[in-house]
Design a protein around this motif. Structure first.
Motif, PDB file in Angstrom:
ATOM      1  N   LEU A  28       0.837  -1.199   0.000  1.00  0.00           N
ATOM      2  CA  LEU A  28       0.000   0.000   0.000  1.00  0.00           C
ATOM      3  C   LEU A  28       0.872   1.249   0.000  1.00  0.00           C
ATOM      4  CD1 LEU A  28      -2.725  -0.855   2.694  1.00  0.00           C
ATOM      5  CD2 LEU A  28      -2.829  -1.240   0.226  1.00  0.00           C
ATOM      6  N   LEU A  29       0.465   2.236  -0.776  1.00  0.00           N
ATOM      7  CA  LEU A  29       1.096   3.551  -0.752  1.00  0.00           C
ATOM      8  C   LEU A  29       0.187   4.461   0.069  1.00  0.00           C
ATOM      9  CD1 LEU A  29       2.133   3.941  -4.515  1.00  0.00           C
ATOM     10  CD2 LEU A  29       3.384   2.818  -2.648  1.00  0.00           C
ATOM     11  N   ILE A  30       0.678   4.891   1.219  1.00  0.00           N
ATOM     12  CA  ILE A  30      -0.122   5.692   2.148  1.00  0.00           C
ATOM     13  C   ILE A  30       0.450   7.109   2.235  1.00  0.00           C
ATOM     14  CG2 ILE A  30      -0.913   5.925   4.533  1.00  0.00           C
ATOM     15  CD1 ILE A  30      -2.140   3.532   3.117  1.00  0.00           C
ATOM     16  N   ASP A  31      -0.447   8.089   2.189  1.00  0.00           N
ATOM     17  CA  ASP A  31      -0.049   9.479   2.413  1.00  0.00           C
ATOM     18  C   ASP A  31      -0.255   9.757   3.905  1.00  0.00           C
ATOM     19  OD1 ASP A  31       0.440  12.173   2.484  1.00  0.00           O
ATOM     20  OD2 ASP A  31      -0.941  12.706   0.870  1.00  0.00           O
ATOM     21  N   LYS A  32       0.826   9.621   4.661  1.00  0.00           N
ATOM     22  CA  LYS A  32       0.736   9.776   6.120  1.00  0.00           C
ATOM     23  C   LYS A  32       0.561  11.249   6.498  1.00  0.00           C
ATOM     24  CE  LYS A  32       4.113  10.162   9.228  1.00  0.00           C
ATOM     25  NZ  LYS A  32       3.564  11.097  10.248  1.00  0.00           N
ATOM     26  N   PRO A  33      -0.429  11.549   7.317  1.00  0.00           N
ATOM     27  CA  PRO A  33      -0.578  12.930   7.789  1.00  0.00           C
ATOM     28  C   PRO A  33       0.412  13.205   8.924  1.00  0.00           C
ATOM     29  CG  PRO A  33      -2.303  11.569   8.727  1.00  0.00           C
ATOM     30  CD  PRO A  33      -1.513  10.672   7.808  1.00  0.00           C
ATOM     31  N   SER A  34       0.756  14.452   9.132  1.00  0.00           N
ATOM     32  CA  SER A  34       1.610  14.802  10.265  1.00  0.00           C
ATOM     33  C   SER A  34       0.810  14.600  11.558  1.00  0.00           C
ATOM     34  CB  SER A  34       2.074  16.256  10.150  1.00  0.00           C
ATOM     35  OG  SER A  34       0.959  17.124  10.132  1.00  0.00           O
ATOM     36  N   GLY A  35       1.513  14.394  12.648  1.00  0.00           N
ATOM     37  CA  GLY A  35       0.854  14.180  13.932  1.00  0.00           C
ATOM     38  C   GLY A  35       0.663  12.721  14.289  1.00  0.00           C
ATOM     39  N   TYR A  36       1.019  11.827  13.377  1.00  0.00           N
ATOM     40  CA  TYR A  36       0.907  10.385  13.618  1.00  0.00           C
ATOM     41  C   TYR A  36       2.276   9.738  13.416  1.00  0.00           C
ATOM     42  CZ  TYR A  36      -4.177  10.902  13.223  1.00  0.00           C
ATOM     43  OH  TYR A  36      -5.492  11.283  13.404  1.00  0.00           O
ATOM     44  N   THR A  37       2.608   8.781  14.270  1.00  0.00           N
ATOM     45  CA  THR A  37       3.831   8.017  14.057  1.00  0.00           C
ATOM     46  C   THR A  37       3.578   6.966  12.979  1.00  0.00           C
ATOM     47  OG1 THR A  37       3.320   6.288  15.680  1.00  0.00           O
ATOM     48  CG2 THR A  37       4.411   8.284  16.497  1.00  0.00           C
ATOM     49  N   SER A  38       4.651   6.423  12.436  1.00  0.00           N
ATOM     50  CA  SER A  38       4.508   5.356  11.440  1.00  0.00           C
ATOM     51  C   SER A  38       3.827   4.151  12.060  1.00  0.00           C
ATOM     52  CB  SER A  38       5.881   4.979  10.878  1.00  0.00           C
ATOM     53  OG  SER A  38       6.472   6.081  10.227  1.00  0.00           O
ATOM     54  N   PHE A  39       4.120   3.893  13.345  1.00  0.00           N
ATOM     55  CA  PHE A  39       3.471   2.775  14.028  1.00  0.00           C
ATOM     56  C   PHE A  39       1.970   3.017  14.183  1.00  0.00           C
ATOM     57  CE2 PHE A  39       1.964   0.578  17.852  1.00  0.00           C
ATOM     58  CZ  PHE A  39       2.286  -0.732  17.522  1.00  0.00           C
ATOM     59  N   ASP A  40       1.581   4.272  14.411  1.00  0.00           N
ATOM     60  CA  ASP A  40       0.151   4.594  14.505  1.00  0.00           C
ATOM     61  C   ASP A  40      -0.567   4.162  13.220  1.00  0.00           C
ATOM     62  OD1 ASP A  40       0.407   5.785  16.999  1.00  0.00           O
ATOM     63  OD2 ASP A  40       0.662   7.804  16.172  1.00  0.00           O
TER      64      ASP A  40
ATOM     65  N   SER B  98       4.996  14.419   7.074  1.00  0.00           N
ATOM     66  CA  SER B  98       3.895  13.838   6.296  1.00  0.00           C
ATOM     67  C   SER B  98       4.467  13.233   5.022  1.00  0.00           C
ATOM     68  CB  SER B  98       2.859  14.918   5.945  1.00  0.00           C
ATOM     69  OG  SER B  98       3.411  15.851   5.019  1.00  0.00           O
ATOM     70  N   GLY B  99       3.596  12.558   4.275  1.00  0.00           N
ATOM     71  CA  GLY B  99       4.003  12.067   2.970  1.00  0.00           C
ATOM     72  C   GLY B  99       3.998  10.563   2.827  1.00  0.00           C
ATOM     73  N   LEU B 100       4.739  10.103   1.846  1.00  0.00           N
ATOM     74  CA  LEU B 100       4.655   8.720   1.402  1.00  0.00           C
ATOM     75  C   LEU B 100       5.219   7.726   2.410  1.00  0.00           C
ATOM     76  CD1 LEU B 100       3.873   6.767  -0.846  1.00  0.00           C
ATOM     77  CD2 LEU B 100       6.109   7.187  -1.908  1.00  0.00           C
ATOM     78  N   LEU B 101       4.368   6.796   2.814  1.00  0.00           N
ATOM     79  CA  LEU B 101       4.741   5.672   3.666  1.00  0.00           C
ATOM     80  C   LEU B 101       4.345   4.400   2.930  1.00  0.00           C
ATOM     81  CD1 LEU B 101       5.820   5.036   6.602  1.00  0.00           C
ATOM     82  CD2 LEU B 101       3.424   4.718   7.226  1.00  0.00           C
ATOM     83  N   ILE B 102       5.314   3.551   2.653  1.00  0.00           N
ATOM     84  CA  ILE B 102       5.024   2.294   1.963  1.00  0.00           C
ATOM     85  C   ILE B 102       4.773   1.206   3.010  1.00  0.00           C
ATOM     86  CG2 ILE B 102       5.939   0.500   0.442  1.00  0.00           C
ATOM     87  CD1 ILE B 102       7.360   2.595  -1.150  1.00  0.00           C
ATOM     88  N   VAL B 103       3.607   0.568   2.900  1.00  0.00           N
ATOM     89  CA  VAL B 103       3.189  -0.438   3.877  1.00  0.00           C
ATOM     90  C   VAL B 103       3.011  -1.781   3.166  1.00  0.00           C
ATOM     91  CG1 VAL B 103       1.389  -1.116   5.507  1.00  0.00           C
ATOM     92  CG2 VAL B 103       2.053   1.298   5.307  1.00  0.00           C
ATOM     93  N   CYS B 104       3.638  -2.818   3.708  1.00  0.00           N
ATOM     94  CA  CYS B 104       3.553  -4.165   3.125  1.00  0.00           C
ATOM     95  C   CYS B 104       2.635  -5.042   3.971  1.00  0.00           C
ATOM     96  CB  CYS B 104       4.938  -4.790   3.028  1.00  0.00           C
ATOM     97  SG  CYS B 104       6.101  -3.864   2.001  1.00  0.00           S
ATOM     98  N   LEU B 105       1.785  -5.810   3.295  1.00  0.00           N
ATOM     99  CA  LEU B 105       0.812  -6.676   3.976  1.00  0.00           C
ATOM    100  C   LEU B 105       1.079  -8.145   3.658  1.00  0.00           C
ATOM    101  CD1 LEU B 105      -2.517  -4.738   3.202  1.00  0.00           C
ATOM    102  CD2 LEU B 105      -0.903  -4.357   5.072  1.00  0.00           C
ATOM    103  N   GLY B 106       0.738  -9.004   4.624  1.00  0.00           N
ATOM    104  CA  GLY B 106       0.845 -10.446   4.392  1.00  0.00           C
ATOM    105  C   GLY B 106       2.278 -10.872   4.128  1.00  0.00           C
TER     106      GLY B 106
END
Length: 313
Positions: free
Chosen positions: A11-23, A48-56
């Protein structure tokens, strides 16, 4: 029960500021009901910005995705230094600004282009004898982190607002580069002090934040077909910078048992030096391989994908 069409993917996630990557990982795991979930490169809470998340089983791709170059847009406040090198820290020094944009550009070209040695921030996740450096500092310990080589491929000035001494940079760099440390070191070179007040990651490798989805859109994944949503990448396409080896379907058993792939197993080869192995005519990633004297050796085998193909026969 997990969401059936959202598993074993990236997943390509646009992380908002104010949240940790773990959140973000916690929310995705809970929303999509997936057991295995991990990110490929953390972002600071204020960023903020692009966080790449891998599933399974795609979580096994994390080391390869983490190695990709990153691009950031960073705004720095000159004249003020903080202990964390960002706006969340305590101010430790202030100074008058007596530099011009030409001085800044010259400094960037001289000291912050190409391979440089960088000391990560004391407030970082770097482990020192098994404990995070940031945790040690918060307990009052003094830490000493060794400098490490990083590569700044490109760094350009977008804007220098002389009225408020704020500098905005476009930075493309290698894995492991700390933008907060870059701000600290730039401030030292300019004799002004500096810290990051805004940071946005706009790209990782060939993936851009414009292709990402928000957390609100991520919630929608639980009841939409994956084909209808952007921001979902197959494991094969997640490693688009690798080469490709297409193999005969009968050769999958050799891959499953860790045997060398001979030239008679292969129908197509392109790229180098690491190859994505797929059954001919598909994009089902079954292994990652490197060239050997007698053929191709599979370094990573994705049994889950091979078993999925076997059940479809």
């Amino acid at each position: 029960m997990s969401v059936p069409h959202i598993k074993d993917c990236v997943l390509l996630i646009d992380k908002p500021s104010g949240y940790t990557s773990f959140d973000i990982i916690h929310r995705i795991r809970k929303t999509l009901k997936v057991k295995k979930c991990g990110h490929a490169g953390t972002l600071d809470k204020f960023a903020s910005g692009l966080l790449i998340v891998c599933l399974g089983w795609a979580t096994r791709l994390v080391p390869f995705v983490m190695g990709m170059d990153k691009r950031y847009i960073a705004t720095m406040q000159l004249g003020v230094a903080t202990d964390t090198h960002d706006s969340e820290g305590q101010v430790i020094s202030k100074s008058n600004i007596q530099c011009t944009v030409e001085d800044i550009q010259s400094c960037l070209q001289t000291y912050f282009t190409g391979e440089i040695m960088q000391v990560p921030p004391d407030y970082s996740a770097i482990k020192i004898n098994g404990k995070r450096s940031s945790d040690r500092v918060r307990k009052g310990e003094l830490v000493a982190i060794a400098p490490r080589p990083v590569h700044i491929h490109k760094i350009t000035v977008i804007d220098f607002d002389t009225a408020c001494s704020q500098l905005t940079l476009d930075i493309t760099c290698s894995k492991g580069t700390y933008i907060r440390a870059l701000a600290r070191d730039l401030g030292l070179r300019l004799h002004t002090g500096a810290h990051v007040i805004a940071l946005r990651r706009v790209a990782i490798g060939d993936f851009n934040v414009t292709d990402a989805i928000t957390m609100e859109q991520c919630v929608e994944l639980s009841h939409k077909n994956s084909e209808d949503m952007r921001g979902i990448i197959t494991p094969f396409r997640a490693l688009g910078h690798f080469g490709i080896i297409a193999v005969k379907r009968d050769s999958l058993i050799k891959i499953k048992h860790g045997k060398l792939l001979g030239y008679d197993d292969i129908t197509y080869v392109t790229g180098e030096p690491v190859f994505r192995v797929v059954p001919e005519g598909t994009e089902a990633l079954v292994a990652l391989a490197v060239k050997d004297e007698k053929g191709y050796r599979c370094k990573k085998v994705f049994i889950e994908e091979i078993d999925k193909i076997d059940t479809m026969k």
